[in-house]
Design a protein around this motif. Structure first.
Motif, PDB file in Angstrom:
ATOM      1  N   ALA A 115       0.807  -1.229   0.000  1.00 29.42           N
ATOM      2  CA  ALA A 115       0.000   0.000   0.000  1.00 29.42           C
ATOM      3  C   ALA A 115       0.834   1.271   0.000  1.00 29.42           C
TER       4      ALA A 115
ATOM      5  N   TYR B 256      -8.852   0.208  -1.511  1.00 33.64           N
ATOM      6  CA  TYR B 256      -8.047   1.429  -1.452  1.00 33.64           C
ATOM      7  C   TYR B 256      -8.708   2.467  -2.352  1.00 33.64           C
TER       8      TYR B 256
ATOM      9  N   ILE C 204      -9.927  -0.321   2.872  1.00 30.26           N
ATOM     10  CA  ILE C 204      -8.561  -0.826   2.828  1.00 30.26           C
ATOM     11  C   ILE C 204      -8.233  -1.626   4.087  1.00 30.26           C
TER      12      ILE C 204
END
Length: 300
Positions: free
Chosen positions: A193, A235, A279
């Motif tokens: 991420a 995300y 997320i």
């Protein structure tokens, strides 16, 4: 300034990359909205000649090829189509699996969720306060009677976190060279991420160094369990998205293909659950993700 003057690290500000009109179009009140419609019920009949989807699966072991899809949910329980995944419904089941294990976790907050789940789930697993920044760690929990030690720490830079001592941020490859390994050692990591805002070449170089470190670990201690958490969906940001995530995830899978490691495929586990995209997946998803991890630590 001398190198020793760099003592702390923290996240800076995001650079503004949108104008006011774009901001209006990207607000939560506009994006990710349900589309109303009339859907009839779906009736699923049992197969006429079915031997079961999982009847030909093997126990969970390193190097297994992923399937598409990798599994499915039924009553909030994930059934893997990669291997014979197990479930650990009680704390005693999970504790018995992790008895005597030395667990090293490296990654971001989506992996820290696994640490937090096990810490809450197993009542005899107690946190040791190391007086560090929680978001980046290192975090430590132990169960002396079970001989269980579990650690989590954030991967090295790039890392978006609150103010923390730079000396507490270890690059995962460098840290792995200091682990002896063995049948009781479990290494779990995710790397994804925090790299979505960087060039892909930076990510590839990082994965390459990590591959060399894991190869060295498995050479000196081939019985070490190495588990890699894939990227997950949810995300939703100007600076990160599922589209950017999947590109990094494909590179990660390709980099470790052919090695005696396990890719814990949580992409499908997060994309097909009924909970809203996030997320940081909700509790039912995390429980199933951890059960999948435990299935590779304790396949039988």
């Amino acid at each position: 300034m001398p190198c020793h003057s760099l003592v702390y690290h923290s996240m800076g500000r995001y650079r503004r990359v949108t104008n006011s009109l774009e901001d209006a179009l990207l607000r939560n009140s506009v994006t990710a909205q349900n589309i109303n419609g009339a859907f009839t019920s779906i009736k699923i009949d049992p197969a006429i000649n079915s031997t079961g989807l999982t009847s030909r699966l093997q126990v969970c072991s390193p190097g297994q090829e992923p399937s598409q899809p990798s599994g499915f949910y039924y009553n909030d329980i994930w059934t893997s189509l990669v291997c014979l995944g197990r479930h650990f419904p009680s704390p005693s089941d999970a504790r018995a699996c992790l008895n005597g294990k030395d667990i090293h976790m490296f990654g971001d907050s989506t992996l820290r969720q696994w640490f937090e789940y096990l810490e809450r789930f197993i009542p005899t697993l107690k946190r040791i306060d190391l007086h560090v920044t929680y978001k980046s760690g290192p975090l430590l929990a132990v169960d002396p009677d079970a001989g269980l030690v579990m650690r989590w720490r954030a991967h090295g830079l790039p890392l978006r976190t609150s103010k923390t001592m730079l000396s507490n941020l270890h690059y995962e490859a460098a840290h792995l060279y200091g682990i002896g390994g063995g049948p009781q050692t479990v290494v779990v990591f995710t790397l994804w991420a925090h790299f979505s805002t960087h060039s892909v070449s930076v990510y590839i170089q990082r994965l390459s160094r990590l591959r060399r470190a894991i190869s060295s670990l498995l050479f000196r201690s081939p019985e070490t369990t190495v588990l890699i958490k894939s990227a997950n969906t949810g995300y939703k940001s100007i600076y990160g998205s599922d589209w950017l995530s999947v590109q990094l995830d494909l590179l990660l899978r390709a980099m470790f293909k052919g090695m005696a490691v396990t890719i814990l495929d949580v992409w499908d586990m997060t994309s097909c659950h009924y909970l809203p995209d996030n997320i940081h997946p909700g509790a039912p998803v995390i429980r199933n993700e951890v059960d999948l991890m435990l299935s590779y630590i304790c396949p039988r």
